[in-house]
Design a protein around this motif. Structure first.
Motif, PDB file in Angstrom:
ATOM      1  N   ILE A 167       0.838  -1.209   0.000  1.00 19.46           N
ATOM      2  CA  ILE A 167       0.000   0.000   0.000  1.00 19.46           C
ATOM      3  C   ILE A 167       0.872   1.258   0.000  1.00 19.46           C
ATOM      4  O   ILE A 167       0.620   2.213  -0.739  1.00 19.46           O
ATOM      5  N   LYS A 168       1.894   1.255   0.851  1.00 21.21           N
ATOM      6  CA  LYS A 168       2.768   2.417   0.951  1.00 21.21           C
ATOM      7  C   LYS A 168       3.581   2.630  -0.327  1.00 21.21           C
ATOM      8  O   LYS A 168       3.820   3.771  -0.739  1.00 21.21           O
ATOM      9  N   ILE A 169       3.994   1.535  -0.959  1.00 20.88           N
ATOM     10  CA  ILE A 169       4.733   1.655  -2.222  1.00 20.88           C
ATOM     11  C   ILE A 169       3.831   2.265  -3.296  1.00 20.88           C
ATOM     12  O   ILE A 169       4.251   3.147  -4.060  1.00 20.88           O
ATOM     13  N   GLU A 170       2.563   1.806  -3.355  1.00 25.63           N
ATOM     14  CA  GLU A 170       1.606   2.368  -4.317  1.00 25.63           C
ATOM     15  C   GLU A 170       1.364   3.848  -4.032  1.00 25.63           C
ATOM     16  O   GLU A 170       1.297   4.675  -4.954  1.00 25.63           O
ATOM     17  N   GLN A 171       1.217   4.182  -2.731  1.00 23.89           N
ATOM     18  CA  GLN A 171       0.990   5.577  -2.355  1.00 23.89           C
ATOM     19  C   GLN A 171       2.200   6.439  -2.717  1.00 23.89           C
ATOM     20  O   GLN A 171       2.056   7.571  -3.185  1.00 23.89           O
ATOM     21  N   LEU A 172       3.384   5.885  -2.512  1.00 25.40           N
ATOM     22  CA  LEU A 172       4.612   6.607  -2.859  1.00 25.40           C
ATOM     23  C   LEU A 172       4.681   6.864  -4.363  1.00 25.40           C
ATOM     24  O   LEU A 172       5.046   7.967  -4.801  1.00 25.40           O
ATOM     25  N   ASP A 173       4.298   5.870  -5.160  1.00 29.27           N
ATOM     26  CA  ASP A 173       4.283   6.040  -6.614  1.00 29.27           C
ATOM     27  C   ASP A 173       3.276   7.117  -7.022  1.00 29.27           C
ATOM     28  O   ASP A 173       3.550   7.937  -7.907  1.00 29.27           O
ATOM     29  N   ARG A 174       2.107   7.117  -6.361  1.00 33.07           N
ATOM     30  CA  ARG A 174       1.091   8.143  -6.669  1.00 33.07           C
ATOM     31  C   ARG A 174       1.621   9.529  -6.302  1.00 33.07           C
ATOM     32  O   ARG A 174       1.395  10.509  -7.026  1.00 33.07           O
ATOM     33  N   ASN A 175       2.291   9.632  -5.135  1.00 33.58           N
ATOM     34  CA  ASN A 175       2.857  10.911  -4.708  1.00 33.58           C
ATOM     35  C   ASN A 175       3.849  11.442  -5.736  1.00 33.58           C
ATOM     36  O   ASN A 175       3.834  12.631  -6.072  1.00 33.58           O
ATOM     37  N   LYS A 176       4.708  10.556  -6.224  1.00 28.78           N
ATOM     38  CA  LYS A 176       5.723  10.974  -7.197  1.00 28.78           C
ATOM     39  C   LYS A 176       5.077  11.409  -8.514  1.00 28.78           C
ATOM     40  O   LYS A 176       5.506  12.389  -9.134  1.00 28.78           O
ATOM     41  N   GLN A 177       4.023  10.693  -8.923  1.00 23.39           N
ATOM     42  CA  GLN A 177       3.325  11.067 -10.152  1.00 23.39           C
ATOM     43  C   GLN A 177       2.607  12.403  -9.984  1.00 23.39           C
ATOM     44  O   GLN A 177       2.634  13.257 -10.880  1.00 23.39           O
ATOM     45  N   GLU A 178       1.975  12.581  -8.814  1.00 26.08           N
ATOM     46  CA  GLU A 178       1.281  13.837  -8.533  1.00 26.08           C
ATOM     47  C   GLU A 178       2.267  15.001  -8.503  1.00 26.08           C
ATOM     48  O   GLU A 178       1.974  16.098  -9.001  1.00 26.08           O
ATOM     49  N   LYS A 179       3.437  14.773  -7.907  1.00 24.80           N
ATOM     50  CA  LYS A 179       4.453  15.828  -7.876  1.00 24.80           C
ATOM     51  C   LYS A 179       4.895  16.180  -9.288  1.00 24.80           C
ATOM     52  O   LYS A 179       5.067  17.368  -9.622  1.00 24.80           O
ATOM     53  N   SER A 180       5.069  15.176 -10.129  1.00 24.00           N
ATOM     54  CA  SER A 180       5.468  15.417 -11.515  1.00 24.00           C
ATOM     55  C   SER A 180       4.420  16.257 -12.243  1.00 24.00           C
ATOM     56  O   SER A 180       4.749  17.196 -12.976  1.00 24.00           O
ATOM     57  N   ASN A 181       3.136  15.931 -12.013  1.00 26.85           N
ATOM     58  CA  ASN A 181       2.046  16.691 -12.631  1.00 26.85           C
ATOM     59  C   ASN A 181       2.029  18.136 -12.131  1.00 26.85           C
ATOM     60  O   ASN A 181       1.800  19.075 -12.900  1.00 26.85           O
ATOM     61  N   LEU A 182       2.254  18.308 -10.804  1.00 26.75           N
ATOM     62  CA  LEU A 182       2.260  19.651 -10.230  1.00 26.75           C
ATOM     63  C   LEU A 182       3.402  20.489 -10.791  1.00 26.75           C
ATOM     64  O   LEU A 182       3.226  21.680 -11.073  1.00 26.75           O
ATOM     65  N   LEU A 183       4.571  19.880 -10.944  1.00 28.54           N
ATOM     66  CA  LEU A 183       5.709  20.614 -11.490  1.00 28.54           C
ATOM     67  C   LEU A 183       5.444  21.036 -12.942  1.00 28.54           C
ATOM     68  O   LEU A 183       5.824  22.142 -13.349  1.00 28.54           O
ATOM     69  N   SER A 184       4.757  20.170 -13.691  1.00 26.69           N
ATOM     70  CA  SER A 184       4.395  20.526 -15.072  1.00 26.69           C
ATOM     71  C   SER A 184       3.397  21.682 -15.069  1.00 26.69           C
ATOM     72  O   SER A 184       3.510  22.623 -15.868  1.00 26.69           O
ATOM     73  N   ASP A 185       2.409  21.594 -14.155  1.00 30.35           N
ATOM     74  CA  ASP A 185       1.406  22.651 -14.026  1.00 30.35           C
ATOM     75  C   ASP A 185       2.072  23.967 -13.611  1.00 30.35           C
ATOM     76  O   ASP A 185       1.735  25.047 -14.109  1.00 30.35           O
ATOM     77  N   GLN A 186       3.028  23.863 -12.699  1.00 30.89           N
ATOM     78  CA  GLN A 186       3.741  25.053 -12.227  1.00 30.89           C
ATOM     79  C   GLN A 186       4.508  25.718 -13.367  1.00 30.89           C
ATOM     80  O   GLN A 186       4.480  26.950 -13.517  1.00 30.89           O
ATOM     81  N   GLU A 187       5.190  24.908 -14.177  1.00 34.77           N
ATOM     82  CA  GLU A 187       5.942  25.453 -15.307  1.00 34.77           C
ATOM     83  C   GLU A 187       5.012  26.126 -16.314  1.00 34.77           C
ATOM     84  O   GLU A 187       5.327  27.195 -16.854  1.00 34.77           O
ATOM     85  N   LYS A 188       3.843  25.526 -16.528  1.00 31.14           N
ATOM     86  CA  LYS A 188       2.851  26.113 -17.436  1.00 31.14           C
ATOM     87  C   LYS A 188       2.366  27.460 -16.902  1.00 31.14           C
ATOM     88  O   LYS A 188       2.240  28.436 -17.654  1.00 31.14           O
ATOM     89  N   GLU A 189       2.098  27.514 -15.584  1.00 29.57           N
ATOM     90  CA  GLU A 189       1.637  28.766 -14.974  1.00 29.57           C
ATOM     91  C   GLU A 189       2.720  29.843 -15.047  1.00 29.57           C
ATOM     92  O   GLU A 189       2.416  31.017 -15.262  1.00 29.57           O
TER      93      GLU A 189
END
Length: 421
Positions: A167-189
């Motif tokens: 469960i924690k490994i899956e959550q960690l993977d989701r966190n990393k993917q979410e961070k990647s999406n946020l960084l892309s969104d931040q660069e766009k902004e």
């Protein structure tokens, strides 16, 4: 003790996940609200820029949009920092669970090996019958039973820890993917923010070229602002003078009553000539205290709106400056205006087709101007969130803005610090 530590560990993990979820949800809600406000301003800018006429309203909308986008980028930064902390925590948890799982498996392997060597019933019986006395035989029997139960528990611990680890490994993977999406969104902004700042620079250049026209527009706005300020000051001074006269009349009445009853007149207290006289009665003092206590949590004067110009001085172009004693809030056409706190209407003023309402809250006042219609009158008591009128829409550019102020006596205060976020 191992079982207790295991459940305590799970409890701490759950608490951390709940706290992260709450903070993350709040940031996401704020980011979504900022996105809606930015989109609303985009529509407004498209409307004003389509007329090809440069105006103060256009640059004010650009300023507000830049401010909101910077706030959105700041919110994304907060989300990224929160995710970094969560990723770090989850990485530590994964390592801890992995170490715990390895230890459990090693212990279980030792027990399985021991059980394999002593798996025959004969060996177990020999182990019991080799006891020196009955008490020792009983303890050996209990040991074999407890060993079997402990081995089953260890198997359960291994299974539970493996599930938690996955469960924690899956959550960690989701966190990393979410961070990647946020960084892309931040660069766009950030790219969009750069475009908007360039657009603002071009508009400012245009405003500089048309400074004469801009100053004419500004002069009109300043005249309107000065007229409003005089009307507000006169109304507040009238309230102060009426309160002073009432206080003097009450003091004379108290002295006359004491004289008629052959009693010593009460000590005459000096009557203030400042705004504090507005809080002289217990009722007004409580209203002032309650209003002050609501600082930072007052409802907005309209249900939906964006602050288009803040409190204070503002510079447009090189030589054009304005002073705002309140905030200007862009809202939807036909929006109802509501009282932000209970009080009494101190004045209703008509300014060439638009209205302004002044509401007294003890020593404090709130001002609502640029109204198309008004549904209250001077001396009327109003309650929290009571509708007092509707906002006017500019016939030229179609914008709908309400001007809102908060004052202590006649002194303007920044409404942004009073309104709820």
């Amino acid at each position: 003790m191992k079982l207790l530590r295991y459940f305590l560990f799970l409890f701490i993990l759950c608490l951390g996940s709940v706290a992260f979820g709450q903070s993350s949800s709040e940031l996401k809600r704020r980011k979504e609200a900022l996105t809606r406000e930015i989109e609303s301003l985009n529509r407004s800018l498209n409307q004003t820029s389509s007329s090809k006429n440069l105006s103060l309203k256009q640059i004010r909308a650009l300023n507000a949009q830049i401010r909101l986008r910077e706030e959105k980028i700041s919110t994304i930064n907060s989300e990224v920092r929160l995710l970094d902390n969560q990723i770090s925590d989850n990485t530590n948890v994964v390592r801890s669970l992995q170490a715990q799982l390895d230890k459990l498996k090693k212990e279980y392997a030792g027990m399985v090996l021991f059980a394999f060597r002593n798996q025959s019933s004969y060996s177990k019986l020999m182990f019991i019958f080799a006891s020196q006395n009955f008490n020792q035989a009983y303890k050996r029997l209990k040991y074999l039973q407890q060993f079997s139960e402990y081995r089953k528990k260890q198997a359960m611990y291994i299974e539970g820890t493996s599930k938690d680890l996955n469960i924690k490994i899956e959550q960690l993977d989701r966190n990393k993917q979410e961070k990647s999406n946020l960084l892309s969104d931040q660069e766009k902004e950030r790219r969009t923010l750069g475009v908007q700042k360039n657009s603002k620079s071009k508009v400012l250049t245009g405003l500089s070229r048309e400074e004469k026209k801009l100053k004419q527009e500004l002069s009109q706005k300043q005249r309107e602002s000065a007229t409003l300020n005089r009307a507000i000051a006169n109304a507040i001074n009238r309230e102060i003078e009426e309160a002073r006269k009432r206080a003097e009349a009450e003091a004379r009445a108290a002295a006359a009553k004491a004289k008629a009853e052959n009693k010593e007149a009460p000590d005459a207290k000096p009557i203030s000539r400042g705004s504090s006289i507005l809080a002289a009665t217990p009722e007004s003092a409580k209203l002032s205290s309650d209003f002050l206590g609501s600082r930072g949590s007052l409802p907005w004067p309209v249900t939906n709106g964006i602050i288009i110009e803040d409190f204070g001085n503002h510079t447009y172009g090189r030589n054009v400056t304005t002073e705002n004693n309140g905030v200007d809030i862009k809202t939807a056409p036909g929006s109802a205006v509501r009282a932000v706190f209970s009080g009494e209407v101190a004045a209703v003023q008509n300014f060439a087709g638009s209205y302004a309402v002044l509401i007294r809250h003890g020593e404090y006042f709130t001002v609502y101007s640029n109204l198309r219609t008004v549904s209250v009158s001077r001396g009327q008591k109003v309650t929290l969130k009571q509708n007092i009128g509707t906002v006017i829409t500019d016939a030229v550019d179609g914008t709908t803005e309400i001007h809102f102020e908060v004052r202590k006596g006649a002194e303007p205060m920044n409404p942004a610090g009073w309104l709820a976020n």
